[in-house]
Design a protein around this motif. Sequence first.
Motif, mmCIF file in Angstrom:
data_model
loop_
_atom_site.group_PDB
_atom_site.id
_atom_site.type_symbol
_atom_site.label_atom_id
_atom_site.label_comp_id
_atom_site.label_asym_id
_atom_site.label_seq_id
_atom_site.Cartn_x
_atom_site.Cartn_y
_atom_site.Cartn_z
ATOM 1 N N HIS A 1 4.653 10.281 2.788
ATOM 2 C CA HIS A 1 5.976 9.659 2.773
ATOM 3 C C HIS A 1 6.939 10.405 1.844
ATOM 4 C CE1 HIS A 1 4.303 6.437 5.078
ATOM 5 N NE2 HIS A 1 3.497 6.046 4.110
ATOM 6 N N LEU A 2 6.392 11.093 0.831
ATOM 7 C CA LEU A 2 7.204 11.806 -0.147
ATOM 8 C C LEU A 2 6.766 13.267 -0.219
ATOM 9 C CD1 LEU A 2 7.095 9.204 -3.092
ATOM 10 C CD2 LEU A 2 8.841 9.414 -1.316
ATOM 11 N N SER A 3 7.705 14.112 -0.630
ATOM 12 C CA SER A 3 7.392 15.535 -0.792
ATOM 13 C C SER A 3 8.275 16.099 -1.899
ATOM 14 C CB SER A 3 7.629 16.291 0.523
ATOM 15 O OG SER A 3 7.399 17.676 0.355
ATOM 16 N N PHE A 4 7.665 16.496 -3.026
ATOM 17 C CA PHE A 4 8.436 17.030 -4.150
ATOM 18 C C PHE A 4 7.689 18.216 -4.729
ATOM 19 C CE2 PHE A 4 6.173 13.085 -5.092
ATOM 20 C CZ PHE A 4 5.212 13.510 -6.002
ATOM 21 N N ILE A 5 8.435 19.115 -5.373
ATOM 22 C CA ILE A 5 7.844 20.365 -5.832
ATOM 23 C C ILE A 5 7.197 20.254 -7.203
ATOM 24 C CG2 ILE A 5 9.410 21.785 -4.454
ATOM 25 C CD1 ILE A 5 11.077 22.252 -6.960
ATOM 26 N N ASP A 6 7.562 19.227 -7.978
ATOM 27 C CA ASP A 6 7.016 19.100 -9.322
ATOM 28 C C ASP A 6 6.975 17.622 -9.716
ATOM 29 O OD1 ASP A 6 6.458 20.757 -12.015
ATOM 30 O OD2 ASP A 6 7.615 18.956 -12.503
ATOM 31 N N GLU A 7 5.804 17.165 -10.132
ATOM 32 C CA GLU A 7 5.637 15.745 -10.442
ATOM 33 C C GLU A 7 6.454 15.312 -11.646
ATOM 34 O OE1 GLU A 7 1.934 13.595 -12.185
ATOM 35 O OE2 GLU A 7 1.693 13.577 -9.996
ATOM 36 N N SER A 8 6.510 16.139 -12.677
ATOM 37 C CA SER A 8 7.248 15.753 -13.881
ATOM 38 C C SER A 8 8.746 15.620 -13.597
ATOM 39 C CB SER A 8 7.011 16.765 -15.006
ATOM 40 O OG SER A 8 7.511 18.038 -14.658
ATOM 41 N N ILE A 9 9.271 16.505 -12.746
ATOM 42 C CA ILE A 9 10.684 16.404 -12.365
ATOM 43 C C ILE A 9 10.903 15.162 -11.515
ATOM 44 C CG2 ILE A 9 12.558 17.504 -11.072
ATOM 45 C CD1 ILE A 9 11.380 20.202 -11.870
ATOM 46 N N ALA A 10 9.938 14.870 -10.645
ATOM 47 C CA ALA A 10 10.038 13.666 -9.813
ATOM 48 C C ALA A 10 10.058 12.415 -10.684
ATOM 49 C CB ALA A 10 8.872 13.617 -8.831
ATOM 50 N N GLU B 1 0.810 -1.220 0.000
ATOM 51 C CA GLU B 1 0.000 0.000 0.000
ATOM 52 C C GLU B 1 0.844 1.273 0.000
ATOM 53 O OE1 GLU B 1 -2.750 -0.127 3.211
ATOM 54 O OE2 GLU B 1 -3.810 -1.912 2.475
ATOM 55 N N ASN B 2 2.067 1.201 0.476
ATOM 56 C CA ASN B 2 2.930 2.374 0.587
ATOM 57 C C ASN B 2 3.492 2.745 -0.787
ATOM 58 O OD1 ASN B 2 5.260 4.068 1.023
ATOM 59 N ND2 ASN B 2 5.220 3.473 3.173
ATOM 60 N N GLY B 3 3.113 3.922 -1.310
ATOM 61 C CA GLY B 3 3.572 4.331 -2.634
ATOM 62 C C GLY B 3 5.074 4.482 -2.721
ATOM 63 N N ALA B 4 5.694 5.011 -1.675
ATOM 64 C CA ALA B 4 7.150 5.176 -1.667
ATOM 65 C C ALA B 4 7.845 3.823 -1.705
ATOM 66 C CB ALA B 4 7.583 5.963 -0.431
ATOM 67 N N THR C 1 5.701 5.017 -21.068
ATOM 68 C CA THR C 1 5.222 3.776 -20.469
ATOM 69 C C THR C 1 5.769 3.604 -19.060
ATOM 70 O OG1 THR C 1 5.092 2.745 -22.660
ATOM 71 C CG2 THR C 1 5.066 1.274 -20.761
ATOM 72 N N LEU C 2 7.057 3.870 -18.895
ATOM 73 C CA LEU C 2 7.647 3.786 -17.563
ATOM 74 C C LEU C 2 7.016 4.813 -16.627
ATOM 75 C CD1 LEU C 2 11.429 3.415 -18.492
ATOM 76 C CD2 LEU C 2 9.919 1.622 -17.615
ATOM 77 N N ALA C 3 6.835 6.034 -17.122
ATOM 78 C CA ALA C 3 6.279 7.105 -16.295
ATOM 79 C C ALA C 3 4.868 6.775 -15.828
ATOM 80 C CB ALA C 3 6.290 8.412 -17.067
ATOM 81 N N MET C 4 4.091 6.146 -16.690
ATOM 82 C CA MET C 4 2.723 5.792 -16.344
ATOM 83 C C MET C 4 2.669 4.901 -15.110
ATOM 84 S SD MET C 4 -0.032 3.755 -18.710
ATOM 85 C CE MET C 4 1.015 2.279 -18.734
ATOM 86 N N HIS C 5 3.629 3.984 -15.007
ATOM 87 C CA HIS C 5 3.657 3.068 -13.866
ATOM 88 C C HIS C 5 4.186 3.757 -12.609
ATOM 89 C CE1 HIS C 5 2.628 -0.780 -15.836
ATOM 90 N NE2 HIS C 5 3.134 -0.207 -16.915
ATOM 91 N N VAL C 6 5.045 4.743 -12.762
ATOM 92 C CA VAL C 6 5.634 5.424 -11.612
ATOM 93 C C VAL C 6 4.719 6.521 -11.067
ATOM 94 C CG1 VAL C 6 7.576 6.844 -10.826
ATOM 95 C CG2 VAL C 6 7.980 4.941 -12.402
ATOM 96 N N GLN C 7 3.984 7.148 -11.956
ATOM 97 C CA GLN C 7 3.204 8.331 -11.586
ATOM 98 C C GLN C 7 2.224 8.069 -10.446
ATOM 99 O OE1 GLN C 7 0.299 9.943 -14.481
ATOM 100 N NE2 GLN C 7 1.446 11.862 -14.292
ATOM 101 N N ALA C 8 1.488 6.981 -10.534
ATOM 102 C CA ALA C 8 0.501 6.677 -9.493
ATOM 103 C C ALA C 8 1.174 6.469 -8.142
ATOM 104 C CB ALA C 8 -0.307 5.439 -9.879
ATOM 105 N N ASP C 9 2.337 5.818 -8.146
ATOM 106 C CA ASP C 9 3.049 5.584 -6.891
ATOM 107 C C ASP C 9 3.567 6.891 -6.295
ATOM 108 O OD1 ASP C 9 2.572 2.896 -7.164
ATOM 109 O OD2 ASP C 9 4.499 2.470 -8.101
ATOM 110 N N LEU C 10 4.022 7.800 -7.150
ATOM 111 C CA LEU C 10 4.462 9.109 -6.666
ATOM 112 C C LEU C 10 3.316 9.849 -5.987
ATOM 113 C CD1 LEU C 10 6.655 10.428 -9.627
ATOM 114 C CD2 LEU C 10 7.446 9.976 -7.300
ATOM 115 N N ARG C 11 2.167 9.840 -6.631
ATOM 116 C CA ARG C 11 1.013 10.539 -6.071
ATOM 117 C C ARG C 11 0.560 9.909 -4.765
ATOM 118 N NH1 ARG C 11 -2.467 11.520 -11.700
ATOM 119 N NH2 ARG C 11 -1.060 13.123 -12.542
#
Length: 219
Positions: A154-163, A97-100, A137-147
Amino acid sequence: MSVKTDTEQATHTLEPLTRGHKKKQRTRQGLLDAALRLFARKDVFETGLLELAEEAAVSTGTIYNYFRTREEVVEAVGIAMASEFSESISGLSAGVENGAQRIAIGVRLFILRAIADPNWASALVRIVHFDKGLRSTLAMHVQADLRTGAEQGHLSFIDESIALDLVIACATAGMRSAVEGRTVEQHDEKVAEMVLKGLGASPVKAKKLASLPLPQPNE
């Protein structure tokens, strides 16, 4: 003379199409496999369709039935590679369940795959800098976990695309290190830990999440 039923006629009509479709799938997969071997050895820009035909042991005309340009080949190979392995990782992480933590799992598994299969990794690393489709394709799988990781605190970033760029760039750099034999002890865990720190996780949390046992199939 017997008359075939509608079902028999439909079956008779469809059978050749089905066989033909399967043959086309096999041929296309053979071309993708050949391209993967080439990209593992050479830069994408150095590989042409004539060379692909030779590697796949088919005529140039056969290739043009499936791909018109080198760029189409690169995109198809890249998306197939990224989708197959990313979906495998998503399946393994389904119960996490933990996105990080899921991000750490993905980074580690890509690096461990690179250590185990340098040819696969070499091809992916070459393609990822060339093909937008693979990165998407890679970003699609990572994006949901970042959010999810951000929503959970658990995470804190200023811009999703940079993350997204940070995760993909660090993972592929870790894979390149594996291909080039520059790994250190617990390389996968250390890269994942630094990625999580870069995404705003605390040092303690990043180290803990990056060192958790990896999920196993059928657990």
